[in-house]
Design a protein around this motif. Structure first.
Motif, PDB file in Angstrom:
ATOM      1  N   LYS A  17      73.406  27.830   9.400  1.00  0.00           N
ATOM      2  CA  LYS A  17      74.326  28.504  10.301  1.00  0.00           C
ATOM      3  C   LYS A  17      74.124  27.897  11.683  1.00  0.00           C
ATOM      4  O   LYS A  17      73.015  27.587  12.073  1.00  0.00           O
ATOM      5  CB  LYS A  17      74.037  29.999  10.343  1.00  0.00           C
ATOM      6  CG  LYS A  17      74.408  30.702   9.066  1.00  0.00           C
ATOM      7  CD  LYS A  17      74.163  32.174   9.184  1.00  0.00           C
ATOM      8  CE  LYS A  17      74.534  32.848   7.883  1.00  0.00           C
ATOM      9  NZ  LYS A  17      74.314  34.278   7.946  1.00  0.00           N
ATOM     10  N   SER A  18      75.216  27.775  12.406  1.00  0.00           N
ATOM     11  CA  SER A  18      75.148  27.202  13.740  1.00  0.00           C
ATOM     12  C   SER A  18      75.850  28.135  14.704  1.00  0.00           C
ATOM     13  O   SER A  18      77.017  28.459  14.499  1.00  0.00           O
ATOM     14  CB  SER A  18      75.821  25.829  13.735  1.00  0.00           C
ATOM     15  OG  SER A  18      75.806  25.278  15.014  1.00  0.00           O
ATOM     16  N   ILE A  19      75.154  28.570  15.707  1.00  0.00           N
ATOM     17  CA  ILE A  19      75.722  29.468  16.698  1.00  0.00           C
ATOM     18  C   ILE A  19      75.460  28.873  18.077  1.00  0.00           C
ATOM     19  O   ILE A  19      74.318  28.730  18.498  1.00  0.00           O
ATOM     20  CB  ILE A  19      75.098  30.874  16.616  1.00  0.00           C
ATOM     21  CG1 ILE A  19      75.317  31.468  15.229  1.00  0.00           C
ATOM     22  CG2 ILE A  19      75.692  31.776  17.686  1.00  0.00           C
ATOM     23  CD1 ILE A  19      74.568  32.749  14.994  1.00  0.00           C
ATOM     24  N   MET A  20      76.525  28.493  18.757  1.00  0.00           N
ATOM     25  CA  MET A  20      76.385  27.931  20.097  1.00  0.00           C
ATOM     26  C   MET A  20      75.841  29.007  21.038  1.00  0.00           C
ATOM     27  O   MET A  20      76.259  30.157  20.983  1.00  0.00           O
ATOM     28  CB  MET A  20      77.748  27.455  20.590  1.00  0.00           C
ATOM     29  CG  MET A  20      77.694  26.703  21.888  1.00  0.00           C
ATOM     30  SD  MET A  20      79.337  26.202  22.455  1.00  0.00           S
ATOM     31  CE  MET A  20      80.030  25.451  21.001  1.00  0.00           C
ATOM     32  N   GLU A  21      74.913  28.615  21.888  1.00  0.00           N
ATOM     33  CA  GLU A  21      74.302  29.557  22.825  1.00  0.00           C
ATOM     34  C   GLU A  21      74.603  29.137  24.257  1.00  0.00           C
ATOM     35  O   GLU A  21      74.807  27.951  24.540  1.00  0.00           O
ATOM     36  CB  GLU A  21      72.803  29.628  22.578  1.00  0.00           C
ATOM     37  CG  GLU A  21      72.479  30.160  21.187  1.00  0.00           C
ATOM     38  CD  GLU A  21      70.994  30.258  20.913  1.00  0.00           C
ATOM     39  OE1 GLU A  21      70.179  30.031  21.830  1.00  0.00           O
ATOM     40  OE2 GLU A  21      70.647  30.571  19.765  1.00  0.00           O
ATOM     41  N   MET A  22      74.604  30.119  25.150  1.00  0.00           N
ATOM     42  CA  MET A  22      74.954  29.858  26.547  1.00  0.00           C
ATOM     43  C   MET A  22      74.014  28.857  27.209  1.00  0.00           C
ATOM     44  O   MET A  22      74.459  28.045  28.015  1.00  0.00           O
ATOM     45  CB  MET A  22      75.003  31.166  27.347  1.00  0.00           C
ATOM     46  CG  MET A  22      76.157  32.076  26.966  1.00  0.00           C
ATOM     47  SD  MET A  22      77.794  31.318  27.044  1.00  0.00           S
ATOM     48  CE  MET A  22      77.927  30.962  28.783  1.00  0.00           C
ATOM     49  N   HIS A  23      72.737  28.895  26.875  1.00  0.00           N
ATOM     50  CA  HIS A  23      71.828  27.947  27.519  1.00  0.00           C
ATOM     51  C   HIS A  23      72.176  26.511  27.125  1.00  0.00           C
ATOM     52  O   HIS A  23      72.004  25.594  27.925  1.00  0.00           O
ATOM     53  CB  HIS A  23      70.352  28.284  27.243  1.00  0.00           C
ATOM     54  CG  HIS A  23      69.876  27.949  25.874  1.00  0.00           C
ATOM     55  ND1 HIS A  23      70.046  28.781  24.793  1.00  0.00           N
ATOM     56  CD2 HIS A  23      69.242  26.851  25.408  1.00  0.00           C
ATOM     57  CE1 HIS A  23      69.529  28.211  23.726  1.00  0.00           C
ATOM     58  NE2 HIS A  23      69.032  27.035  24.061  1.00  0.00           N
ATOM     59  N   GLN A  24      72.711  26.308  25.922  1.00  0.00           N
ATOM     60  CA  GLN A  24      73.122  24.966  25.518  1.00  0.00           C
ATOM     61  C   GLN A  24      74.290  24.487  26.380  1.00  0.00           C
ATOM     62  O   GLN A  24      74.337  23.321  26.788  1.00  0.00           O
ATOM     63  CB  GLN A  24      73.529  24.948  24.040  1.00  0.00           C
ATOM     64  CG  GLN A  24      72.373  25.212  23.099  1.00  0.00           C
ATOM     65  CD  GLN A  24      72.850  25.454  21.688  1.00  0.00           C
ATOM     66  OE1 GLN A  24      73.826  26.172  21.461  1.00  0.00           O
ATOM     67  NE2 GLN A  24      72.162  24.852  20.732  1.00  0.00           N
ATOM     68  N   ILE A  25      75.213  25.383  26.649  1.00  0.00           N
ATOM     69  CA  ILE A  25      76.357  25.043  27.498  1.00  0.00           C
ATOM     70  C   ILE A  25      75.869  24.723  28.913  1.00  0.00           C
ATOM     71  O   ILE A  25      76.296  23.736  29.523  1.00  0.00           O
ATOM     72  CB  ILE A  25      77.387  26.185  27.502  1.00  0.00           C
ATOM     73  CG1 ILE A  25      77.966  26.345  26.093  1.00  0.00           C
ATOM     74  CG2 ILE A  25      78.487  25.929  28.538  1.00  0.00           C
ATOM     75  CD1 ILE A  25      78.827  27.569  25.906  1.00  0.00           C
ATOM     76  N   LYS A  26      74.949  25.538  29.424  1.00  0.00           N
ATOM     77  CA  LYS A  26      74.391  25.305  30.754  1.00  0.00           C
ATOM     78  C   LYS A  26      73.731  23.932  30.820  1.00  0.00           C
ATOM     79  O   LYS A  26      73.943  23.179  31.769  1.00  0.00           O
ATOM     80  CB  LYS A  26      73.364  26.404  31.069  1.00  0.00           C
ATOM     81  CG  LYS A  26      72.646  26.227  32.378  1.00  0.00           C
ATOM     82  CD  LYS A  26      71.610  27.325  32.560  1.00  0.00           C
ATOM     83  CE  LYS A  26      70.807  27.130  33.819  1.00  0.00           C
ATOM     84  NZ  LYS A  26      69.814  28.204  34.002  1.00  0.00           N
ATOM     85  N   TYR A  27      72.935  23.591  29.814  1.00  0.00           N
ATOM     86  CA  TYR A  27      72.247  22.303  29.795  1.00  0.00           C
ATOM     87  C   TYR A  27      73.238  21.152  29.693  1.00  0.00           C
ATOM     88  O   TYR A  27      73.091  20.122  30.365  1.00  0.00           O
ATOM     89  CB  TYR A  27      71.249  22.230  28.643  1.00  0.00           C
ATOM     90  CG  TYR A  27      70.126  23.243  28.681  1.00  0.00           C
ATOM     91  CD1 TYR A  27      69.912  24.074  29.778  1.00  0.00           C
ATOM     92  CD2 TYR A  27      69.275  23.389  27.596  1.00  0.00           C
ATOM     93  CE1 TYR A  27      68.892  25.016  29.792  1.00  0.00           C
ATOM     94  CE2 TYR A  27      68.245  24.321  27.599  1.00  0.00           C
ATOM     95  CZ  TYR A  27      68.057  25.128  28.699  1.00  0.00           C
ATOM     96  OH  TYR A  27      67.042  26.047  28.707  1.00  0.00           O
ATOM     97  N   PHE A  28      74.261  21.309  28.852  1.00  0.00           N
ATOM     98  CA  PHE A  28      75.292  20.279  28.727  1.00  0.00           C
ATOM     99  C   PHE A  28      75.941  20.016  30.078  1.00  0.00           C
ATOM    100  O   PHE A  28      76.086  18.864  30.506  1.00  0.00           O
ATOM    101  CB  PHE A  28      76.348  20.714  27.694  1.00  0.00           C
ATOM    102  CG  PHE A  28      77.564  19.828  27.667  1.00  0.00           C
ATOM    103  CD1 PHE A  28      77.546  18.632  26.968  1.00  0.00           C
ATOM    104  CD2 PHE A  28      78.721  20.191  28.333  1.00  0.00           C
ATOM    105  CE1 PHE A  28      78.671  17.803  26.939  1.00  0.00           C
ATOM    106  CE2 PHE A  28      79.844  19.379  28.308  1.00  0.00           C
ATOM    107  CZ  PHE A  28      79.816  18.181  27.613  1.00  0.00           C
ATOM    108  N   LEU A  29      76.346  21.078  30.766  1.00  0.00           N
ATOM    109  CA  LEU A  29      77.009  20.927  32.061  1.00  0.00           C
ATOM    110  C   LEU A  29      76.065  20.338  33.111  1.00  0.00           C
ATOM    111  O   LEU A  29      76.499  19.563  33.971  1.00  0.00           O
ATOM    112  CB  LEU A  29      77.585  22.269  32.519  1.00  0.00           C
ATOM    113  CG  LEU A  29      78.703  22.823  31.632  1.00  0.00           C
ATOM    114  CD1 LEU A  29      79.111  24.210  32.092  1.00  0.00           C
ATOM    115  CD2 LEU A  29      79.901  21.873  31.588  1.00  0.00           C
ATOM    116  N   ALA A  30      74.786  20.652  33.024  1.00  0.00           N
ATOM    117  CA  ALA A  30      73.807  20.069  33.956  1.00  0.00           C
ATOM    118  C   ALA A  30      73.673  18.565  33.733  1.00  0.00           C
ATOM    119  O   ALA A  30      73.612  17.795  34.694  1.00  0.00           O
ATOM    120  CB  ALA A  30      72.450  20.758  33.811  1.00  0.00           C
TER     121      ALA A  30
END
Length: 128
Positions: A17-30
């Protein structure tokens, strides 16, 4: 309508199962902002290996590399360019939701709870 499938995607090839998490989005944008994994990690106050793991999970979820890594610099791939505006919107909407909720909580006295196990005295109806 938000379905369970929209929230939780199953990678049948991996059986995970794969669930995108907000910290991943934050790191991507950084990383997008800094063009460098080490600087992005410092900006996010996490270790570089932790940031890299989070990006790799996003890449697995999206099905390909998001960054082209060269010595000292990281550039978005075509896939990264495609998902960036969507993830920026998700981040902005999340921040707006947090701001709205905090403003509401600061001005609302509709919910009173004396202890964690106490019953709720006044609750605003979900249906209004």
């Amino acid at each position: 309508m938000l379905t369970e499938d929209a929230i939780e995607r199953i990678d049948t090839s991996q059986g995970m199962k794969s669930i995108m998490e907000m910290h991943q989005i934050k790191y991507f944008l950084a990383v997008c902002s800094e063009c460098n994994f080490s600087r992005a990690a410092r900006l996010c106050r996490v270790s570089q290996p932790s940031l890299t793991r989070a990006i790799k999970l996003l890449e697995a979820e999206f099905g390909g590399p998001l960054f082209r890594r060269t010595r000292g610099r990281s550039h978005l791939t075509a896939l990264g360019e495609i998902v960036r505006p969507h993830l920026e919107k998700v981040w902005q909407k999340s921040e707006a939701a947090i701001t709205s909720a905090r403003e509401f909580a600061a001005t609302s006295h509709l919910l009173e709870v004396s202890t964690p196990t106490a019953s709720i005295r006044k609750v605003r109806s979900c249906g209004r």
